[in-house]
Each structure stands twice: as C-alpha cells, then as structure tokens.
Design a protein around this motif. Structure first.
Motif, PDB file in Angstrom:
ATOM      1  N   PHE A   1       0.808  -1.211   0.000  1.00 34.51           N
ATOM      2  CA  PHE A   1       0.000   0.000   0.000  1.00 34.51           C
ATOM      3  C   PHE A   1       0.847   1.269   0.000  1.00 34.51           C
ATOM      4  O   PHE A   1       0.296   2.369   0.058  1.00 34.51           O
ATOM      5  N   ASP A   2       2.167   1.133  -0.053  1.00 34.63           N
ATOM      6  CA  ASP A   2       3.041   2.285   0.176  1.00 34.63           C
ATOM      7  C   ASP A   2       2.964   3.340  -0.924  1.00 34.63           C
ATOM      8  O   ASP A   2       3.419   4.466  -0.721  1.00 34.63           O
ATOM      9  N   LYS A   3       2.410   3.016  -2.081  1.00 38.92           N
ATOM     10  CA  LYS A   3       2.305   4.002  -3.159  1.00 38.92           C
ATOM     11  C   LYS A   3       0.974   4.744  -3.163  1.00 38.92           C
ATOM     12  O   LYS A   3       0.754   5.624  -4.006  1.00 38.92           O
ATOM     13  N   LEU A   4       0.084   4.419  -2.249  1.00 38.17           N
ATOM     14  CA  LEU A   4      -1.178   5.150  -2.179  1.00 38.17           C
ATOM     15  C   LEU A   4      -0.894   6.601  -1.781  1.00 38.17           C
ATOM     16  O   LEU A   4      -0.197   6.845  -0.792  1.00 38.17           O
ATOM     17  N   PRO A   5      -1.410   7.577  -2.518  1.00 38.95           N
ATOM     18  CA  PRO A   5      -1.102   8.977  -2.182  1.00 38.95           C
ATOM     19  C   PRO A   5      -1.637   9.350  -0.799  1.00 38.95           C
ATOM     20  O   PRO A   5      -2.778   9.066  -0.460  1.00 38.95           O
TER      21      PRO A   5
ATOM     22  N   ALA B   1       0.226  -8.191 -13.829  1.00 43.88           N
ATOM     23  CA  ALA B   1       1.551  -8.612 -14.282  1.00 43.88           C
ATOM     24  C   ALA B   1       2.628  -8.229 -13.280  1.00 43.88           C
ATOM     25  O   ALA B   1       3.564  -9.006 -13.028  1.00 43.88           O
ATOM     26  N   ARG B   2       2.515  -7.044 -12.677  1.00 47.56           N
ATOM     27  CA  ARG B   2       3.530  -6.559 -11.748  1.00 47.56           C
ATOM     28  C   ARG B   2       3.187  -6.830 -10.298  1.00 47.56           C
ATOM     29  O   ARG B   2       3.987  -6.540  -9.407  1.00 47.56           O
ATOM     30  N   ALA B   3       1.998  -7.337 -10.045  1.00 45.98           N
ATOM     31  CA  ALA B   3       1.531  -7.551  -8.672  1.00 45.98           C
ATOM     32  C   ALA B   3       1.667  -6.257  -7.868  1.00 45.98           C
ATOM     33  O   ALA B   3       2.332  -6.189  -6.832  1.00 45.98           O
ATOM     34  N   ALA B   4       1.006  -5.207  -8.372  1.00 48.27           N
ATOM     35  CA  ALA B   4       1.100  -3.892  -7.743  1.00 48.27           C
ATOM     36  C   ALA B   4      -0.244  -3.186  -7.842  1.00 48.27           C
ATOM     37  O   ALA B   4      -1.056  -3.457  -8.738  1.00 48.27           O
TER      38      ALA B   4
END
Length: 793
Positions: A305-309, A376-379
């Motif tokens: 979740f670290d890329k959630l703004p 594909a990136r599991a992100a």
C-alpha cells in the motif's frame, strides 16, 4: 393542581382502547394502544422484491401476521391479484440480486444458500449446488464460466461440465515449504541416516505428485498457504479462475476487552451474561494486508500500500503530539472493508478477468482509495482518492467495472455524492449538483446508469438515469418516495419499492423510459387505511447559526384556535446519520402515529433533520465533527423559535424526546439549554461516548486517548449539573447497541448531583429496538403522561 391530576388520570382511560376498536370505523379516536400495537394491524411492508426470469412476474416477501415467518408472494408485472407461493411452487423461485452473463442469456443467483442458474431464453432452472455451506458471490466470466465461493474455497461451473474446485487459500503454513533453520534438526538429520532417507523419500513423493497435478487438467489446483499467523478475512476469485485476491489480518491481534451484559429475566431462572462489543479506542481495527494469488502457479504475492497517495501522512499528528503519544511510525494502517455479499464488496473483478478494483480505507477513516491491480507486476495503481479532515462516510463509496474496461464510482468529493467514470485517467463526473446519487446500477445496455436521486428537494427520492458519457439526468419515476429498485432481466422495466408517509413500502413497475407506471400492491389493512391521518407539512426552518435551511416535518391541527398558544413537542430521530424528513414511510412510523395522537390532544409537533442527518451532503454530515450535540441543539432551538413565530407554538411549554441518538440529544437539550424545554424523554440514550463502539464513534470524535476534549464536549454526563426540568430515561436492559450501563451511569450522576424531577424506566426483555407491544405501550404511556403533566399546566 388537583384539576390537572384529575384530567391526567382520566385521559389514559381513553387511551387504553384497543386497536380492534380503532379498526371498527374511521371516526374512532386514535388511542395510544393503536399507535403502539403490533404493526400487524397496519399491514406488512414489502421487504424484498425481485424479478422472475421472464420479466412478466415479480416476487416479493411479506411478514406473516402473528409470526416472524416471511412468505413469498408473486404478482404479474402488468397487475392482477398477487398469490402466495408455497409448497412445490417455491422450488421454481428466482431470487434477489441476480448476476447475468455477458450475453444476458443466463442469470445466476443464491437461493437458500445454494447456487442456481436460469436460462433466460427457455426458463430452464439448473441447481448448481446442494450443500450445507452458504455459497456466495457468483460471477460469470465473459466466456460463460461461473465462479462462486463457499467460505474460502472457490468453485466454478460451466454448462455441461458440472462443478469443480477452482481455488482454495488456507491460513496455514505450507507443508511443502522447508522449515526454518534449526541447529538441533540439522544435527539429527546429519547423524541419523534413516531420518534423512525418510525425509528425502517424502520430498520426492511430494514433488512427483505436484508434477502430476500440473500436467493433469482433471486435478483441482493446489491450495495456496498464507501462513498460520494470519486470519483470512475475504477472498475474491477472478471470473476466469486465474487469479484470486485475499484479505488477511494478524490472527493474534488484540481484540480489546469485551463487555459483559447481565440478563435478569431468563428462561433458566438464573442470571446470565452475554458478551458484547468493546468500547471505542479499546479495539482499534486491525490493519489488513492484500494478496494476489496466481492460482495455477500456487503463488501468493503481497500487494503493498506504500504508493497510495497520502498513506504516509498522519492527519492526527497534532493530536498525538498534544496527547503526548508517540508519532505514527511508517505508513498509516489500512483495511479493505467488505460486506461479503458481492453487491457492496470491497474487491470487484471485471467479467473478462483483466481488471480488479479494491476499496481501501485508512483505519483513521480520513482517506479512502479505490485502486486497480496490475496483475503482471503484482502492484496497486491508485484510481481515486477521497480525503476528508473529518471522516469518510460509509455510504456513497460504491464502484464497479464497465464492459469497455472503464471504472465507475461514487464519491462525495464535490460535497455531495455523485457518479464518476474513470477511463484510466482522472475520474469525470456523470452527475453534479446539490443533491445525492445512491445505489447505482448499470443497465442491460452496459452504458446507462440507473440510480436513486433526490433532485427536487432532499426528501423526494426517485429512480433517475444517465448515460456513462454524461449528457444529462432524467427521472424515470414520479413516485416521490422510492426506497429501492431492480432492473428487469431484459432491462426494459424497473421494479420499484416505494412508500408514502402512511403507506409502508409497496411495489410498482415502470418502463425504463419512464412511462406506464403500474402499482402492484397495497398491503395495508382496512382499519389503517380508513383513518384520516395528519399529512406532515414539509417545512424549512431558517438557521440563525449559519446552517442555511433545516428541513422538518410539522404536525398541527387542521383548524387553529385564534389567539391560542399550543404546547410544543419536538422529536429527534436516531442514528444521527439518518433521514426522517422525506416522503418515504418513516422508520419511526409508531412515533408518527403518536404525533397524530399528540395533535389530537392539543399539541403541535416538529421533527427535524438536524445537522448530521443523511441526504444533505458531506458538510451537513460532518458539521458535528468533534462537537456532537452542539450544532444539532442549535437547530432545535431555531426550530423552537420558528414554531413560536409561525405555528402558534407556546415557547414556555415545550418538550423534546427521541431514542438512541435522539435520547442523547434529549439529554443535551435539557442539560445545555435549561428552561427551554420543560420536559424531555431520553430513550435508550448515550450518556458517555467513551462507552460506545469504535466504528461509529471514532469517525466523529477520534479516540478518547487522542481527543479527550472532543469526548468531554460531546458527552451528556459532563453537563448533567444543568438539569432543571423534567426528565424521563427509558432503556432496554439487554440493549447490545447502547448499553443499559449508559443509563445506569447517568442515574448515579443525577443521584450524586441531588437532582429531582427525573425518573428511569428499565425494560428487562428489550434490546435497542423494542419488539414487544407491551413495552412499547408502557414507554409511550410514560412519555405521554410526562408531557401532559408538565406542558399543560
């Protein structure tokens, strides 16, 4: 004084007349026994309704008189006499919330916990499962594969191929995975040849079995193991069966200290105790994790979740510092909240299996994200962020996928709930304005949205429609009090549950174009229909405190006596976030009848949708943030002044009452505005918000440890010294929502303050919502007598 008590003693005799007497003629005076009788005398509301497969019939449920049984009825979509379905006829029932295949040639649904598929061309019904498990979440893939869930096992079905297991995730350690390094184990294996050889043979056997499994399409996929330290909260399989999303949380998470509620009147004859919820701040929601499972490979990857703004920002940092609490370390914890039934699930797959969407909430509930999954990136990829300095509402966050791959969603970002579409970039509004969208459903054409709207005024609900590309909103219905709706299998008609002030929810069918409304049911009993009820007057009370307009329902006499001032009763609805001023049948239908009785006995009555109520937008909802009981009291004081100025109300003879949140507000009115209300009845009231649950209270007041001032400002027990007027407290002793303990604590506080003119009425066999007519009658007899004693002097 003697005359006043003589009149009081005589009136309840008239109020003791039975509901049967009331049904004998429309001219019979309304009695307290009528208003508080078992609602069977009114007639059952239509509770759930759905289309039969052919679109020519509708099916629905009604409560049976004198029982808790729900019977299923059927009516023709063009009208005609409804019929109750029983015996063998129930074997061919359809069900609520079906899902359709891409061609809309078949629909699947859950009935009695089993999966059924209906061919919409022939009507043939196929029972897919017959088990004691509760199956759920059916969804068709674009090529006709149907997946569904039983607990955390997923299955799939294709016509002619039967049911097979599609995926399984387990909260266990993988037996094939090498154990953690251990010096003693290594020494044993290096020393004892037999142990080493036995292990090698087991490993060889397992590897061979796994190789055979992968090459054999008749075998079910291998279970995926997520570890023994987690609890699986939710799972969702892609319709093609290739990927699965799993939500987990720490199995050893601290649940907090639960309450122990005593029960005194029991079948056993002994005192018993029931375990009930923990208090706010004592059981912070456990953080959750999200996993992407490649079913064929048997591999699970954690989705970070670290890329959630905004995930790294702490909106409560200043409070933590002021409370001398440690700053938050790392990212804020999140949860993937879901109701698990698919209709409002927090994980949604597109029917081609290419897109998955996830609704994520910060545990402080000040951020909500909708993210898609890059398989594909599991992100995770953020598609929409909603931020609120107060709290994100639990309603108005629905989302889903369009056939062309677009994502639709609801958001309060404009201040009102509206519909948006994202084709990969920023979400674009499909609707706008100072009104709200709820319950969106995509039409059979894959591009027309149908939804509930309240465009004309906040209490007028219709079915509306709009194209996914925008271009205007049209109203499909003109029924004023629409409760819910369902689209026919071919999308040409709309089945509508609607109601009116004195009409419990009924059914109508309307063309999707908005033409040809056919009303199908009227389940009211003759005794109720024949009465001449007071139609509420929908009024707008001007706020003297900058809130604009406060909508209300006013009940008054048909003909006013010139120069007379009428005693006032003000009603406060419960739940806080609830709308009672609308053209729908009210949740408080008993109270509405009671208001008729009060008018009959010489009162005027006003019921307000105070600040915090539903239907008026985000800012109206969040006006009470960190100050519960303050804006709402302002609204009621403005309403009191309005009654005096416009409805011949006597400002010196005013009373107030309500239950749950309404009971809390009755406390606040009597304690914080002494003398304004000569009497109040606080029913099942909250006296101290630190005793209530986390999910509701922490949204509005944060937690007691972080925001003690908000709890002090908002809890009536802090203001009890202000009581100067007459107070009735009434509470069910086995209330597992607002504990009876709240009223017990308030009782002790009033004793310590040596207050008089108050009383408490406990109800040993009632929970939060009373269910026994005797208890309803006793409670409202006390309320009525309180007002007669104090407001008619």
């Amino acid at each position: 004084m003697r005359l006043a008590y003589a009149r009081l003693a005589a009136l309840p005799l008239a109020l003791l007349a039975s509901a049967a007497f009331a049904q004998s003629g429309a001219a019979a005076p309304l009695t307290l026994a009528d208003t508080m009788a078992d609602p069977d005398w009114i007639g059952p509301p239509v509770e759930r309704a759905w289309w039969a497969w052919d679109g020519q019939r509708v099916q629905y449920q009604l409560k049976r008189d004198g029982a808790t049984i729900r019977d299923t009825w059927q009516a023709g979509a063009a009208g005609g006499a409804p019929q109750r379905l029983d015996g063998a006829a129930r074997n061919d029932l359809d069900a609520v919330n079906p899902v359709y295949d891409a061609q809309r040639a078949r629909m699947a649904f859950i009935r009695n916990g089993d999966v059924f598929v209906r061919d919409l061309r022939s009507g043939a019904l196929t029972q897919v499962t017959r088990s004691n498990e509760a199956e759920a979440r059916p969804q068709f893939s674009r090529d006709g594969n149907l997946v569904f869930r039983a607990e955390n096992q997923w299955f799939q079905w294709r016509a002619g191929q039967g049911v097979s297991q599609a995926a399984q995730v387990l909260a266990q350690n993988d037996p094939a995975k090498a154990p953690k390094a251990d010096a003693l184990r290594d020494y044993q294996l290096s020393t004892i040849d037999t142990l080493r050889n036995d292990r090698a043979q087991r490993e060889a056997s397992r590897e061979q079995d796994e190789a055979w499994r992968k090459s054999d399409p008749s075998r079910a996929p291998r279970a995926v193991y997520l570890g023994s330290d987690v609890e699986i909260v939710d799972t969702a399989l892609s319709p093609d069966g290739r990927y699965l999303l799993a939500v987990t949380q720490d199995k050893k998470g601290e649940p907090g200290t639960s309450g122990k509620m005593p029960k005194y009147v029991t079948e056993s004859g002994y005192e018993e105790f029931e375990e009930v919820r923990t208090r706010v701040g004592r059981n912070e929601p456990l953080p959750q994790k999200l996993w992407l499972v490649d079913v064929a490979a048997g591999k699970a990857s954690e989705l970070k979740f670290d890329k959630l703004p905004g995930i790294g920002e702490d909106p409560l940092a200043a409070m933590r510092k002021a409370a001398k609490k440690d700053p938050l370390k790392g990212d804020r914890p999140v949860r993937i909240e879901t109701d698990g039934d698919g209709r409002n699930a927090a994980v949604r797959w597109s029917d081609d299996g290419r897109h998955a969407g996830v609704l994520i909430r910060a545990t402080d509930n000040k951020d909500r994200w909708i993210a898609s999954v890059d398989l594909a990136r599991a992100a995770l990829e953020t598609r929409h962020r909603l931020n609120d300095k107060a709290w994100i509402g639990w309603d108005y966050n629905d989302f889903g996928w369009l056939p062309d791959g677009g994502l639709w969603l609801l958001s309060e970002q404009s201040g009102y709930s509206h519909l948006y579409v994202s084709d990969g970039g920023a979400a674009k509004p499909i609707t706008s304005g100072k009104w709200e969208v709820s319950d969106p459903q995509l039409g059979a054409d894959g591009k027309t949205f149908f939804f509930l709207c309240n465009r004309k005024w906040p209490g007028d609900y219709e079915v509306c429609a709009a194209d996914r590309n925008g271009g205007g909103v049209r109203e499909v219905t003109a029924l004023d009090g629409v409760e819910s709706f369902a689209l026919s299998p071919d999308g040409r008609k709309v089945l509508v549950r609607y109601s009116e002030s004195y009409l419990p929810p009924q059914l109508a069918v309307v063309d999707a174009s908005g033409e040809n409304t056919v009303k199908l049911t009227d389940t009211r009993k003759d005794g109720f229909k024949q009465r001449e009820w007071i139609q509420p007057e929908y009024v707008q009370v001007p706020s003297k405190h900058g809130a604009g307009t406060v909508w209300g329902k006013f009940y008054g006499p048909k003909n006013y006596e010139p120069g007379k001032k009428y005693p006032i009763v003000m009603f406060v609805h419960g739940a806080g976030f609830l709308q009672n001023v609308s053209e729908r049948y009210p949740n408080y239908f008993r109270e509405q009848m009671f208001h008729n009785l009060l008018v009959q006995q010489g009162y005027v009555v006003l019921d307000l949708d105070y600040r915090a109520s539903q239907g008026y937008g985000r800012d109206w909802r969040t006006a009470i943030y960190r100050q519960m009981g303050h804006p709402e009291l302002e609204d009621y004081l403005d309403g009191l002044d309005w009654l005096v100025a416009n409805k011949q109300g006597d400002g010196d003879r005013a009373g107030i009452y309500g239950g749950s949140y309404g009971g809390f507000m009755t406390f606040m009115a009597l304690y914080r505005a002494p003398g304004k209300f000569k009497a109040g009845a606080a029913l099942r009231p909250v006296s101290d918000w630190s005793q209530y649950n986390h999910e509701y209270t922490s949204n509005i007041l944060n937690t007691p440890e972080l925001d003690p001032e908000a709890y002090k400002k908002s809890s009536p027990i802090e203001y009890a010294s202000g009581l100067k007027d007459n107070l009735l407290i009434a509470h069910g002793m086995i209330d597992d929502n607002v504990f009876f303990k709240d009223s017990v604590m308030m009782t002790q506080k009033l004793i310590e303050l040596r207050k008089d003119k108050w009383e408490i009425a406990p109800y040993p066999l009632e929970r939060h919502g009373f269910v026994h007519a005797d208890a309803w009658y006793d409670e409202y007899r006390r309320i009525y007598e309180l007002f007669e004693r104090t407001l008619k002097k």
